[in-house]
Motif scaffolding. Structure first.
Motif, PDB file in Angstrom:
ATOM      1  N   ALA A  98       5.825  -1.053  -2.558  1.00 37.39           N
ATOM      2  CA  ALA A  98       4.438  -1.184  -2.996  1.00 37.39           C
ATOM      3  C   ALA A  98       4.266  -0.651  -4.416  1.00 37.39           C
ATOM      4  O   ALA A  98       3.549  -1.252  -5.228  1.00 37.39           O
ATOM      5  CB  ALA A  98       3.515  -0.449  -2.028  1.00 37.39           C
ATOM      6  N   LYS A  99       4.897   0.465  -4.743  1.00 38.69           N
ATOM      7  CA  LYS A  99       4.815   1.011  -6.108  1.00 38.69           C
ATOM      8  C   LYS A  99       5.389   0.029  -7.122  1.00 38.69           C
ATOM      9  O   LYS A  99       4.809  -0.195  -8.184  1.00 38.69           O
ATOM     10  CB  LYS A  99       5.576   2.342  -6.197  1.00 38.69           C
ATOM     11  N   ARG A 100       6.525  -0.565  -6.784  1.00 42.05           N
ATOM     12  CA  ARG A 100       7.164  -1.513  -7.709  1.00 42.05           C
ATOM     13  C   ARG A 100       6.339  -2.801  -7.823  1.00 42.05           C
ATOM     14  O   ARG A 100       6.269  -3.405  -8.885  1.00 42.05           O
ATOM     15  CB  ARG A 100       8.580  -1.834  -7.251  1.00 42.05           C
ATOM     16  N   ALA A 101       5.735  -3.206  -6.716  1.00 40.33           N
ATOM     17  CA  ALA A 101       4.920  -4.425  -6.749  1.00 40.33           C
ATOM     18  C   ALA A 101       3.656  -4.210  -7.558  1.00 40.33           C
ATOM     19  O   ALA A 101       3.157  -5.134  -8.213  1.00 40.33           O
ATOM     20  CB  ALA A 101       4.584  -4.864  -5.335  1.00 40.33           C
ATOM     21  N   GLY A 105       1.497  -6.300 -10.758  1.00 41.43           N
ATOM     22  CA  GLY A 105       0.153  -6.791 -10.460  1.00 41.43           C
ATOM     23  C   GLY A 105      -0.099  -7.152  -9.019  1.00 41.43           C
ATOM     24  O   GLY A 105      -1.171  -7.654  -8.700  1.00 41.43           O
ATOM     25  N   LEU A 106       0.783  -6.912  -8.122  1.00 44.73           N
ATOM     26  CA  LEU A 106       0.568  -7.193  -6.699  1.00 44.73           C
ATOM     27  C   LEU A 106       0.024  -5.948  -6.013  1.00 44.73           C
ATOM     28  O   LEU A 106       0.358  -4.831  -6.361  1.00 44.73           O
ATOM     29  CB  LEU A 106       1.874  -7.608  -6.028  1.00 44.73           C
ATOM     30  N   THR A 107      -0.841  -6.160  -5.034  1.00 46.68           N
ATOM     31  CA  THR A 107      -1.413  -5.028  -4.299  1.00 46.68           C
ATOM     32  C   THR A 107      -1.195  -5.246  -2.806  1.00 46.68           C
ATOM     33  O   THR A 107      -0.968  -6.367  -2.346  1.00 46.68           O
ATOM     34  CB  THR A 107      -2.923  -4.885  -4.569  1.00 46.68           C
ATOM     35  N   LEU A 108      -1.362  -4.171  -2.071  1.00 46.01           N
ATOM     36  CA  LEU A 108      -1.248  -4.247  -0.619  1.00 46.01           C
ATOM     37  C   LEU A 108      -2.503  -4.897  -0.052  1.00 46.01           C
ATOM     38  O   LEU A 108      -3.602  -4.693  -0.553  1.00 46.01           O
ATOM     39  CB  LEU A 108      -1.098  -2.857  -0.017  1.00 46.01           C
TER      40      LEU A 108
END
Length: 121
Positions: A98-101, A105-108
């Protein structure tokens, strides 16, 4: 009456290797008393066995040194493997992904996933 004389033969008599060696080495009386020429084959055989033994020992020690060196290399590679495996396991955790995403610009997703039900016919 005839006198006794030596006859010189024109044929060369082939001698054994040790007779030829005795001729060229010119073993003097003191050595020939200690080491009799008839024991020379046994002495040469034992000398060859000693040379073979020394060579075999040298070869074995060289192999042992090589095995020790390779064992050290295997230990280093095994330590590197476990370190890399631990880093990989840490990097594949959901929080790390999640940190790398989030960097790109990607979020959970905040909404839970929906289960699709098969329509009853």
């Amino acid at each position: 009456m005839a006198t006794n004389t030596y006859r010189l033969s024109d044929q060369k008599k082939s001698g054994s290797f040790f007779k030829v060696m005795e001729k060229f080495l010119r073993i003097d009386a003191t050595i020939s008393e200690v080491i009799h020429v008839r024991f020379l084959p046994q002495i040469v055989f034992i000398a060859l066995l000693c040379i073979f033994y020394i060579g075999n020992r040298h070869h074995a020690e060289k192999k042992i040194r090589n095995i020790t060196f390779l064992e050290r290399q295997v230990e280093d590679l095994r330590a590197d493997y476990t370190t890399l495996k631990a880093e990989y396991m840490f990097a594949t955790k959901q929080s790390e992904v999640a940190k790398r995403a989030s960097e790109i610009g990607l979020t959970l997703s905040t909404t839970p996933p929906k289960k699709l039900a098969k329509p009853i016919e």
